[in-house]
Motif scaffolding. Structure first.
Motif, PDB file in Angstrom:
ATOM      1  N   THR A   1       0.866  -1.124  -0.156  1.00  0.00           N
ATOM      2  CA  THR A   1      -0.056  -0.001  -0.005  1.00  0.00           C
ATOM      3  C   THR A   1       0.881   1.141   0.006  1.00  0.00           C
ATOM      4  OG1 THR A   1      -0.306  -0.192   2.272  1.00  0.00           O
ATOM      5  CG2 THR A   1      -1.917  -1.002   0.902  1.00  0.00           C
ATOM      6  N   SER A   2       2.187   1.263  -0.011  1.00  0.00           N
ATOM      7  CA  SER A   2       3.037   2.308  -0.105  1.00  0.00           C
ATOM      8  C   SER A   2       2.924   2.745  -1.688  1.00  0.00           C
ATOM      9  CB  SER A   2       4.369   2.138   0.360  1.00  0.00           C
ATOM     10  OG  SER A   2       5.031   1.131  -0.183  1.00  0.00           O
TER      11      SER A   2
ATOM     12  N   PRO B   1       0.417  -4.752   4.756  1.00  0.00           N
ATOM     13  CA  PRO B   1       1.473  -4.725   5.898  1.00  0.00           C
ATOM     14  C   PRO B   1       0.765  -4.558   7.153  1.00  0.00           C
ATOM     15  CG  PRO B   1       2.451  -3.863   4.329  1.00  0.00           C
ATOM     16  CD  PRO B   1       1.137  -3.992   3.636  1.00  0.00           C
ATOM     17  N   VAL B   2      -0.280  -3.775   7.264  1.00  0.00           N
ATOM     18  CA  VAL B   2      -0.966  -3.284   8.501  1.00  0.00           C
ATOM     19  C   VAL B   2      -1.896  -4.513   8.893  1.00  0.00           C
ATOM     20  CG1 VAL B   2      -2.803  -1.925   9.331  1.00  0.00           C
ATOM     21  CG2 VAL B   2      -1.439  -0.738   7.667  1.00  0.00           C
TER      22      VAL B   2
ATOM     23  N   ASN C   1     -11.717  -1.358   7.024  1.00  0.00           N
ATOM     24  CA  ASN C   1     -10.486  -0.254   6.482  1.00  0.00           C
ATOM     25  C   ASN C   1      -9.823  -0.885   5.385  1.00  0.00           C
ATOM     26  OD1 ASN C   1     -11.117   1.904   8.154  1.00  0.00           O
ATOM     27  ND2 ASN C   1     -10.393   0.674   9.880  1.00  0.00           N
ATOM     28  N   ARG C   2     -10.090  -2.033   4.585  1.00  0.00           N
ATOM     29  CA  ARG C   2      -9.680  -2.453   3.373  1.00  0.00           C
ATOM     30  C   ARG C   2      -8.178  -2.887   3.735  1.00  0.00           C
ATOM     31  NH1 ARG C   2     -12.191  -1.664  -1.837  1.00  0.00           N
ATOM     32  NH2 ARG C   2     -14.301  -0.809  -1.499  1.00  0.00           N
ATOM     33  N   HIS C   3      -7.807  -3.420   4.766  1.00  0.00           N
ATOM     34  CA  HIS C   3      -6.515  -3.884   4.981  1.00  0.00           C
ATOM     35  C   HIS C   3      -6.558  -5.582   4.752  1.00  0.00           C
ATOM     36  CE1 HIS C   3      -4.815  -0.216   6.309  1.00  0.00           C
ATOM     37  NE2 HIS C   3      -5.686  -0.116   7.160  1.00  0.00           N
TER      38      HIS C   3
ATOM     39  N   TRP D   1      -1.450   2.631   7.927  1.00  0.00           N
ATOM     40  CA  TRP D   1      -1.539   2.551   9.467  1.00  0.00           C
ATOM     41  C   TRP D   1      -3.006   2.300   9.519  1.00  0.00           C
ATOM     42  CZ3 TRP D   1       1.017   6.042   6.967  1.00  0.00           C
ATOM     43  CH2 TRP D   1       0.428   7.185   6.466  1.00  0.00           C
ATOM     44  N   MET D   2      -3.495   1.986  10.996  1.00  0.00           N
ATOM     45  CA  MET D   2      -4.803   1.611  11.177  1.00  0.00           C
ATOM     46  C   MET D   2      -5.923   2.940  11.450  1.00  0.00           C
ATOM     47  SD  MET D   2      -5.792  -1.253  11.554  1.00  0.00           S
ATOM     48  CE  MET D   2      -7.282  -1.398  12.665  1.00  0.00           C
TER      49      MET D   2
END
Length: 648
Positions: A281-282, A375-376, A455-457, A632-633
């Motif tokens: 996601t970066s 990664p989150v 949150n789509r993680h 991040w969350m």
């Protein structure tokens, strides 16, 4: 507020002077209690002593917050209840006292994963039930029934009576049912050894938990149907408690959906094969991030076996995407590169696309679903399941995993080794999820999965139609806004420049309700700000892979993003103002209309969008934001709904 008290005092049965004294005492008590409720949390050095004496530390617990708002309502009603005399005031204080003791009794339920035995759980519920029943008996009395008939304030009394009833039903029915489910899991051995999960206990509680969920949803409907209060403070407290109860109901519903599909998902009725997609996601894509590689995972009766990961060069999107889809993101190689499949915000469609590319590869075979993690998600699992030691000796924890995978790895690990690191971390984290499983760990994982998915993680999608409904019900396979009753605004971001700049782009959104319209719709004003926080120390040639090249988009450290704005289902977006390079214009993607804008965000700068959103006339809940995940969350969203209340 004072004017209401004085006016009521003049009509009290014992004369204006006596009623005024009663109202004054009520108002003073309410003000004093309100001071206590609204005081900020004391620091560690102030948690004992002080003029009010020691008070137990308040915990963030939705159930407790609901009761506190009920207490606030009761005391406010006591303050305006001078017209009913001292008896009503005293009863309101009795109800407040009972509900306070009920709160104290169920404080232990704030974290079910920390409960060690069901005896203490049942004891707390029984004590709380004693007090909620007593409170309900009072509010069911003749005086309160008479008060509910009083013009104007009668609706406020009805609402308080209804909320007290909801709490009594929750403590008397829903919590005991939940306790039984917890007891079943606590008394079971959830681990079958060798990183295998014992599925039978989960299957045993599915029917019972479904009934618990039905009880909770029924009480939510009861709460929603209560009259809208007239007194401003009561109205605000009612809306707050409804919002908090919505959170509880949504969480229980998510867990229920998860329990319905999880055993099958883990191979209780035969082996299942899944594609596993690790997203970076970066380098953002609408539904997540760039796909580093595609792997496989097999489940069989609760045992997870990780397969091999394969680089993107072994797959091809050619002929899979439509012209409409590729035109929106024309700067990217979306026509061939499978890493770009998540440019589409509708994950079920992304899952179908990835399955097609897999079937056209040398690894073609049965695929039952697609799982995508970022990664989150990995960091949250590491926090629950324990740290991961990498081959080079460094240790990833519940605090540093996401930053390592999204930024540090590109600075410190040679490019040729990066995929190996990603595969090792993802495989290890997922394998550890179900190893040495117990009730506490299961609840922590389940509790985290709801927030991660919303949150789509995390995505989990099944190609089995009978299971897909439960996946969607648990929010594990989000698409674009699709509900008129529960409106969402879609905001999906794709980094168009080859870089890992999304790590540095901090997104803040404010959603403010402005009007509740006569036709049932609501109008909101939205502001979204994208700030480029890349430090000057990172803008250098050796980090070109991270901050991008000097090119036509701008110098190193400049992000070039495409933003898609989706109106809530049955609603609209209007009145855009922005300092972006390109003002939003309408486009069509997958048969849906969206607003598209592309802009550069240079180091240290902020690009913002402001616009109005109108929901469907069928909307029954507050507008929420569905957006591309960050690293991040915290989703960075602030909601303000104080302007008006949604009419039920």
């Amino acid at each position: 507020m004072a004017r209401h008290v004085q006016g009521s005092g003049r009509t009290a049965g014992n004369g204006g002077r006596s009623a005024a004294r009663s109202a004054a005492r009520s108002a003073a008590a309410a003000a004093d209690w309100n001071d206590i409720i609204s005081q900020p949390e004391p620091s560690a050095s102030r948690r004992s002593g002080g003029r009010r004496g020691h008070r137990p530390e308040r915990k963030r617990h939705t159930g407790r917050n609901v009761v506190l708002t009920i207490l606030l309502i009761l005391v406010v009603l006591a303050a305006v209840g001078g017209f009913l005399g001292l008896r009503f005031y005293k009863q309101a204080l009795e109800v407040k006292d009972h509900e306070t003791k009920a709160v104290q009794a169920v404080t232990a339920l704030a974290d079910l994963s920390s409960i060690k035995d069901t005896q203490s759980l049942n004891s707390a519920i029984a004590e709380a039930k004693t007090h909620t029943s007593a409170a309900k008996t009072i509010t069911d009395g003749a005086l309160w029934k008479a008060a509910s008939l009083v013009p104007v304030y009668g609706d406020d009394v009805k609402t308080v009576r209804g909320m007290t009833g909801v709490m009594d039903a929750m403590v008397g029915e829903a919590l005991p049912s939940l306790s039984n489910n917890v007891a079943t899991l606590m008394n079971a051995n959830l681990s079958a050894g060798d990183s295998q999960l014992n599925l039978k206990p989960l299957q045993d509680v599915r029917t019972s938990f479904s009934k618990t969920n039905q009880l909770v949803q029924q009480q939510k409907q009861t709460l929603d149907a209560l009259p809208q209060p007239h007194v401003g403070m009561v109205k605000s407290a009612y809306e707050q408690s409804r919002s908090q109860f919505d959170t509880i109901a949504e969480k229980i519903d998510q867990i229920d959906n998860s329990l319905q599909f999880l055993p099958k998902f883990l191979g209780s009725e035969g082996n299942r094969n899944y594609l596993l997609m690790a997203q970076t996601t970066s380098e953002s894509r609408s539904s997540g991030g760039l796909v580093g590689s595609l792997g496989s995972m097999t489940t069989a009766n609760g045992k997870i076996t990780m397969g091999d990961f394969h680089p993107n060069t072994e797959f091809n999107l050619k002929g899979v995407l439509t012209d409409e889809e590729t035109n929106v993101f024309s700067e990217l190689e979306v026509t061939t590169d499978p890493r770009n499949a998540p440019v589409l915000p509708n994950f079920p469609h992304v899952a179908e696309i990835l399955n097609k590319t897999w079937q056209a590869s040398p690894y073609a075979g049965q695929v039952d679903g697609v799982i995508a993690v970022d990664p989150v998600f990995i960091q949250q699992m590491v926090k629950i399941n324990g740290s991961i030691k990498l081959p080079d000796g460094r240790v990833l924890t519940g605090d540093n995993t996401a930053e390592f995978m999204l930024n540090t790895i590109y600075k410190e690990i040679p490019e040729a080794q990066q995929n190996d690191y990603f595969e090792y971390i993802v495989s290890t984290a997922i394998s550890q999820m179900f190893a040495n499983m117990n009730t506490s760990k299961l609840m922590q994982v389940a509790n985290s999965m709801g927030d991660l998915a919303s949150n789509r993680h995390l995505y989990m999608y099944s190609f089995h139609a009978d299971e897909a409904k439960n996946f969607q019900g648990a929010g594990l396979a989000k698409g674009t806004p699709s509900s008129e009753e529960n409106p969402e605004l879609g905001l999906y971001v794709t980094e168009m420049k080859t870089s890992k700049m999304t790590w540095y782009i901090h997104r803040k959104t404010t959603i403010t309700r402005q009007e509740c319209n006569a036709d049932g719709s609501q109008t909101y004003h939205v502001r979204v700000a994208f700030t480029n926080t890349v430090p000057s120390s990172d803008v250098k040639s050796e980090y070109e892979y991270i901050v991008g090249k000097n090119d036509h988009y701008g110098p190193m450290g400049t992000a070039h993003d495409a933003m898609l704005f989706y109106a809530p289902k049955g609603g609209s977006i209007s009145n855009f103002t922005t300092n972006a390079d390109e003002k939003p214009s309408q486009t069509t993607i997958d048969g849906e209309t969206a607003w598209l804008s592309k802009t550069n965000i240079s180091p240290g700068s902020t690009v913002s969008y402001e616009f109005d959103v109108k929901t469907s006339t069928k909307a029954k809940s507050d507008l929420k934001l569905d957006q591309t995940p960050m690293g991040w969350m915290d989703p960075g969203v602030t909601y303000d709904t104080a302007a008006c209340a949604i009419k039920q």
